[in-house]
Design an enzyme around this catalytic site. Structure first.
Site, PDB file in Angstrom:
ATOM      1  N   ASP A 255       2.709  -2.568  -7.409  1.00 20.65           N
ATOM      2  CA  ASP A 255       1.315  -3.319  -7.781  1.00 20.65           C
ATOM      3  C   ASP A 255       0.287  -2.087  -8.644  1.00 20.65           C
ATOM      4  O   ASP A 255       0.506  -0.974  -7.925  1.00 20.65           O
ATOM      5  CB  ASP A 255      -0.016  -4.259  -6.403  1.00 20.65           C
ATOM      6  CG  ASP A 255      -1.180  -4.190  -7.342  1.00 20.65           C
ATOM      7  OD1 ASP A 255      -1.825  -4.264  -8.063  1.00 20.65           O
ATOM      8  OD2 ASP A 255      -1.816  -4.244  -5.965  1.00 20.65           O
TER       9      ASP A 255
ATOM     10  N   TYR B 251       2.277   0.965  -3.912  1.00 24.00           N
ATOM     11  CA  TYR B 251       0.632   0.410  -3.747  1.00 24.00           C
ATOM     12  C   TYR B 251      -0.667   0.938  -4.986  1.00 24.00           C
ATOM     13  O   TYR B 251      -0.535   1.778  -3.530  1.00 24.00           O
ATOM     14  CB  TYR B 251       0.488  -0.028  -2.602  1.00 24.00           C
ATOM     15  CG  TYR B 251      -1.120  -1.033  -2.868  1.00 24.00           C
ATOM     16  CD1 TYR B 251      -0.598  -1.900  -3.867  1.00 24.00           C
ATOM     17  CD2 TYR B 251      -1.743  -1.121  -1.861  1.00 24.00           C
ATOM     18  CE1 TYR B 251      -2.266  -2.303  -3.233  1.00 24.00           C
ATOM     19  CE2 TYR B 251      -2.836  -1.605  -1.425  1.00 24.00           C
ATOM     20  CZ  TYR B 251      -3.376  -2.099  -2.731  1.00 24.00           C
ATOM     21  OH  TYR B 251      -4.043  -2.977  -1.933  1.00 24.00           O
TER      22      TYR B 251
ATOM     23  N   HIS C 115      -1.161 -12.463  -4.928  1.00 21.58           N
ATOM     24  CA  HIS C 115      -0.061 -12.005  -6.088  1.00 21.58           C
ATOM     25  C   HIS C 115       1.421 -12.901  -6.159  1.00 21.58           C
ATOM     26  O   HIS C 115       1.381 -13.180  -5.019  1.00 21.58           O
ATOM     27  CB  HIS C 115       0.891 -10.668  -6.097  1.00 21.58           C
ATOM     28  CG  HIS C 115      -0.712  -9.304  -5.903  1.00 21.58           C
ATOM     29  ND1 HIS C 115      -0.412  -8.696  -6.733  1.00 21.58           N
ATOM     30  CD2 HIS C 115      -1.803  -9.220  -5.364  1.00 21.58           C
ATOM     31  CE1 HIS C 115      -2.078  -7.880  -7.117  1.00 21.58           C
ATOM     32  NE2 HIS C 115      -2.208  -7.898  -5.750  1.00 21.58           N
TER      33      HIS C 115
END
EC number: 3.1.11.2
Length: 253
Positions: free
Chosen positions: A145, A106, A243
């Protein structure tokens, strides 16, 4: 066939209330990666029969965090790559399997005023070093991400967002550098000119319905996995987070 899924769930406890487990069962991934889990140890118990679970929690409550659920037990597990700040934010999990390394991340956001851009760029350098070190041993699948819309095709309003967090020349340049070091953006490998392919949408009214989004979630693989690539997809119909999940299919020997 190996099926991998990556999803920034923007809080796993909230996402579970919005159908996470239905999607999890339906997609039947061999490896399922989470980002932004936003929980601490003991705050949620997921009954995922047949999966080993590995969690990297942030010290700060309700913030960041990553997890990997895998049917095959990894040979080794590593949390973080040695940067103090990222260790306490729970942003990286590296699992070693027989044929490849999986790196689930992340990536830090540079923030609206770019206050964290310097840290973000140093993070990118360290991650690249980590990926190259792993790639010298065996191929790498890098996912999560990554908080960057690499090219103009990767977001709806490219011109008006130019220079904003996730669309700075510096952040895009780091992605270009990564791909130049022997890695493939799997989605663009299959769909180099597909427009409207986004993985994140603002919670502002009607933004997702009108598909005003950004593609900032990726599966990136070592070049030598190119012939093993079967397909990459974006499950934009799946709700439960700002998302959506992305998938990668590999045909390993």
């Amino acid at each position: 066939m190996l099926k991998l899924v990556s999803w920034n769930v923007n809080g796993i406890r909230a996402c579970v209330k919005k159908g996470f487990l239905d999607y999890f069962q339906e997609v039947n991934a061999d490896i399922f990666c989470l980002q932004e889990s936003k929980c601490q140890e003991g705050q949620i118990e997921l009954d995922l029969e047949g999966y080993y679970q590995y969690w990297n929690y942030a010290v700060k409550k309700g913030y960041s965090g990553t997890a990997v659920f895998t049917k095959e037990k990894p040979l080794s597990i590593k949390y973080g790559v040695g940067i103090d700040e990222e260790e306490i934010e729970g942003r990286i999990i590296t699992l070693e399997f027989e044929e490849f390394f999986l790196v689930n991340v992340y990536t830090p956001n540079a923030q609206r005023d770019l206050a964290r851009l310097g840290y973000r760029l140093s993070w990118e350098d360290r991650i690249l070093e980590h990926l190259i070190e792993l790639d010298e041993i065996k191929p790498v699948v890098y996912c999560g991400d990554l908080n960057v819309a690499h090219q103009d095709i990767d977001l709806k309003n490219a011109k008006s967002n130019r220079g904003n967090s996730g669309v700075t020349d510096e952040e895009r340049g780091k992605m270009t550098q990564l791909l130049g070091e022997g890695f493939i953006d799997s989605y663009r490998y299959f769909y180099p000119e597909r427009e409207g392919a986004y993985t994140w949408w603002s919670y502002m009214s009607k933004v997702r319905e009108r598909n005003i989004g950004w593609r900032i979630d990726y599966f990136i693989v070592s070049n030598r996995l190119q012939e093993k690539l079967v397909d990459a997809s974006i499950d934009a119909h799946v709700l439960g987070s700002d998302h959506c999940p992305i998938t990668l299919e590999l045909k390993l020997d």
